[in-house]
Design a protein around this motif. Structure first.
Motif, PDB file in Angstrom:
ATOM      1  N   LEU A 196       0.833  -1.201   0.000  1.00 14.77           N
ATOM      2  CA  LEU A 196       0.000   0.000   0.000  1.00 14.77           C
ATOM      3  C   LEU A 196       0.868   1.251   0.000  1.00 14.77           C
ATOM      4  O   LEU A 196       0.652   2.184  -0.788  1.00 14.77           O
ATOM      5  CB  LEU A 196      -0.926   0.005   1.217  1.00 14.77           C
ATOM      6  N   VAL A 197       1.862   1.279   0.878  1.00 14.13           N
ATOM      7  CA  VAL A 197       2.738   2.446   0.965  1.00 14.13           C
ATOM      8  C   VAL A 197       3.500   2.641  -0.341  1.00 14.13           C
ATOM      9  O   VAL A 197       3.685   3.769  -0.811  1.00 14.13           O
ATOM     10  CB  VAL A 197       3.689   2.328   2.169  1.00 14.13           C
ATOM     11  N   GLN A 198       3.947   1.534  -0.953  1.00 12.86           N
ATOM     12  CA  GLN A 198       4.642   1.643  -2.234  1.00 12.86           C
ATOM     13  C   GLN A 198       3.734   2.259  -3.300  1.00 12.86           C
ATOM     14  O   GLN A 198       4.160   3.087  -4.107  1.00 12.86           O
ATOM     15  CB  GLN A 198       5.124   0.268  -2.698  1.00 12.86           C
ATOM     16  N   GLN A 199       2.473   1.837  -3.302  1.00 13.46           N
ATOM     17  CA  GLN A 199       1.506   2.390  -4.256  1.00 13.46           C
ATOM     18  C   GLN A 199       1.333   3.892  -4.037  1.00 13.46           C
ATOM     19  O   GLN A 199       1.303   4.677  -4.994  1.00 13.46           O
ATOM     20  CB  GLN A 199       0.163   1.679  -4.090  1.00 13.46           C
ATOM     21  N   LEU A 200       1.243   4.294  -2.772  1.00 15.91           N
ATOM     22  CA  LEU A 200       1.054   5.706  -2.465  1.00 15.91           C
ATOM     23  C   LEU A 200       2.321   6.507  -2.742  1.00 15.91           C
ATOM     24  O   LEU A 200       2.248   7.664  -3.189  1.00 15.91           O
ATOM     25  CB  LEU A 200       0.619   5.867  -1.008  1.00 15.91           C
ATOM     26  N   ARG A 201       3.481   5.913  -2.479  1.00 23.10           N
ATOM     27  CA  ARG A 201       4.738   6.578  -2.844  1.00 23.10           C
ATOM     28  C   ARG A 201       4.792   6.840  -4.342  1.00 23.10           C
ATOM     29  O   ARG A 201       5.219   7.910  -4.794  1.00 23.10           O
ATOM     30  CB  ARG A 201       5.927   5.704  -2.442  1.00 23.10           C
ATOM     31  N   SER A 202       4.383   5.841  -5.120  1.00 22.74           N
ATOM     32  CA  SER A 202       4.398   5.968  -6.572  1.00 22.74           C
ATOM     33  C   SER A 202       3.465   7.079  -7.035  1.00 22.74           C
ATOM     34  O   SER A 202       3.789   7.862  -7.934  1.00 22.74           O
ATOM     35  CB  SER A 202       3.998   4.631  -7.205  1.00 22.74           C
ATOM     36  N   GLN A 203       2.303   7.169  -6.391  1.00 20.18           N
ATOM     37  CA  GLN A 203       1.342   8.225  -6.729  1.00 20.18           C
ATOM     38  C   GLN A 203       1.941   9.603  -6.455  1.00 20.18           C
ATOM     39  O   GLN A 203       1.826  10.527  -7.271  1.00 20.18           O
ATOM     40  CB  GLN A 203       0.059   8.040  -5.923  1.00 20.18           C
ATOM     41  N   ALA A 204       2.597   9.741  -5.306  1.00 23.79           N
ATOM     42  CA  ALA A 204       3.214  11.021  -4.952  1.00 23.79           C
ATOM     43  C   ALA A 204       4.377  11.345  -5.880  1.00 23.79           C
ATOM     44  O   ALA A 204       4.585  12.502  -6.266  1.00 23.79           O
ATOM     45  CB  ALA A 204       3.694  10.984  -3.499  1.00 23.79           C
ATOM     46  N   LEU A 205       5.160  10.326  -6.253  1.00 23.58           N
ATOM     47  CA  LEU A 205       6.307  10.554  -7.127  1.00 23.58           C
ATOM     48  C   LEU A 205       5.858  11.011  -8.512  1.00 23.58           C
ATOM     49  O   LEU A 205       6.452  11.921  -9.108  1.00 23.58           O
ATOM     50  CB  LEU A 205       7.132   9.273  -7.240  1.00 23.58           C
TER      51      LEU A 205
END
Length: 325
Positions: A196-205
């Protein structure tokens, strides 16, 4: 890190309403897709923020931390602390060892998890940023440590039987000891929080690279590189340019690329000098942190639920480590 940590992350990441002289009136520009309203505000960067390119970046502000060793911390990192990931990895090793022993096999050191799941290194996401590293390695990833004789022996212990037992046949629904260990520790979704955090990191990036302030610093970096004869539109591009990597040197037997050449190193040095002039790393870190804070606010309930599940997983891991099985 449930509600209390969420509050701490948001509070620690608070930033000013000023967007700084380089960022102009960008706060009135619309945010990238996936975010509503204007681009989030970030603290001002003073002209000296670029600093001496021969010295490592050492920066803290707006919820972002860039350390001299090249590591970076952003608000979402608080949800997957390295200590928890190490604990989970250690417990998975214990379970995998037991599984292998039950089949009369030994788990080689080379297959043991060291630090658990980890996000990509900052230089992979933002480009090179350490002058000392590029002078030695160019655009290549520095090896964490040279391979030892014991490491080679451990690799030799990965026989076909060991490989089948450990990895199984996941494509056909037959997990090996690795998969069984993860399932026993975390259930059917053993990496829910990290994923989940990886998905959200990707969204922010993605939002970061579509943000007008970051796009402006990239344009400055690109113009600076062009002055030295390098034509790139993105700070990530040089590391993937096979015409540049090892330019002028032969490819050693068995290798896919030549070693870092003087031409590659010169380009990487110029790259970092231009990044510092444009204040690219600091701006990208601040903008990334701002989008991550917005995501934390938007997905607070989901993050809290996932973190509660993660706490149970860590507690179970500690019990497994304590009992040795």
């Amino acid at each position: 890190m449930a509600g209390a940590v969420l509050m701490a992350v948001v509070a620690a990441g608070g930033c000013s309403n000023s967007s700084g002289q380089d960022h102009g009136d960008s706060a009135k520009k619309p945010a990238p897709p996936g975010f509503s309203g204007p681009e989030p505000s970030i603290p001002s960067l003073v002209p000296a923020a670029g600093g001496d390119p021969s010295e490592p970046v050492d920066f803290k502000g707006g919820g972002a931390v860039v350390r001299p060793d090249g590591s970076m911390s952003l608000p979402l990192d608080a949800y997957v602390p390295a200590k928890d990931e190490r604990t989970i990895a250690q417990a998975e090793n214990v379970l995998a060892q037991q599984c292998m022993r039950d089949m009369g096999l030994k788990l080689p050191q080379a297959l043991m998890l060291a630090n658990g799941t980890r996000p990509a290194a900052p230089y992979v996401l933002y480009g090179v940023m350490d002058m000392k590293a590029v002078k030695a390695h160019g655009y290549r990833e520095p090896s964490p440590e040279p391979q030892t004789a014991s490491g080679r022996r451990a690799d030799a212990e990965i026989t076909p039987a060991v490989e089948r037992a450990y990895f199984g046949d996941p494509k056909n629904g037959r997990p090996g000891c690795e998969g069984k260990a993860r399932e026993k520790l975390g259930g059917k979704n053993p990496e829910t929080l990290f994923m989940l955090v990886q998905q959200l990191r990707s969204q922010a990036l993605s939002a970061t690279f579509h943000d007008s302030r970051v796009m402006a610093t990239i344009a400055k970096w690109s113009a600076c590189m062009k002055e030295s004869g390098y034509h790139y539109d993105s700070p990530l591009a040089p590391a993937h340019d096979r015409r540049l990597l090892g330019k002028g040197l032969p490819v050693p037997k068995g290798a896919t690329l030549p070693p870092p050449s003087p031409a590659e190193i010169a380009a990487a040095v110029t790259d970092i000098e231009c990044k510092r002039k444009a204040r690219y790393v600091q701006t990208a870190a601040l903008v990334s942190a701002a989008y991550q804070r917005e995501i934390i606010e938007q997905r607070a309930e989901q993050l809290q639920d996932a973190r509660r599940t993660q706490k149970l997983k860590v507690a179970a891991a500690e019990e497994i480590i304590k009992n040795g099985a």
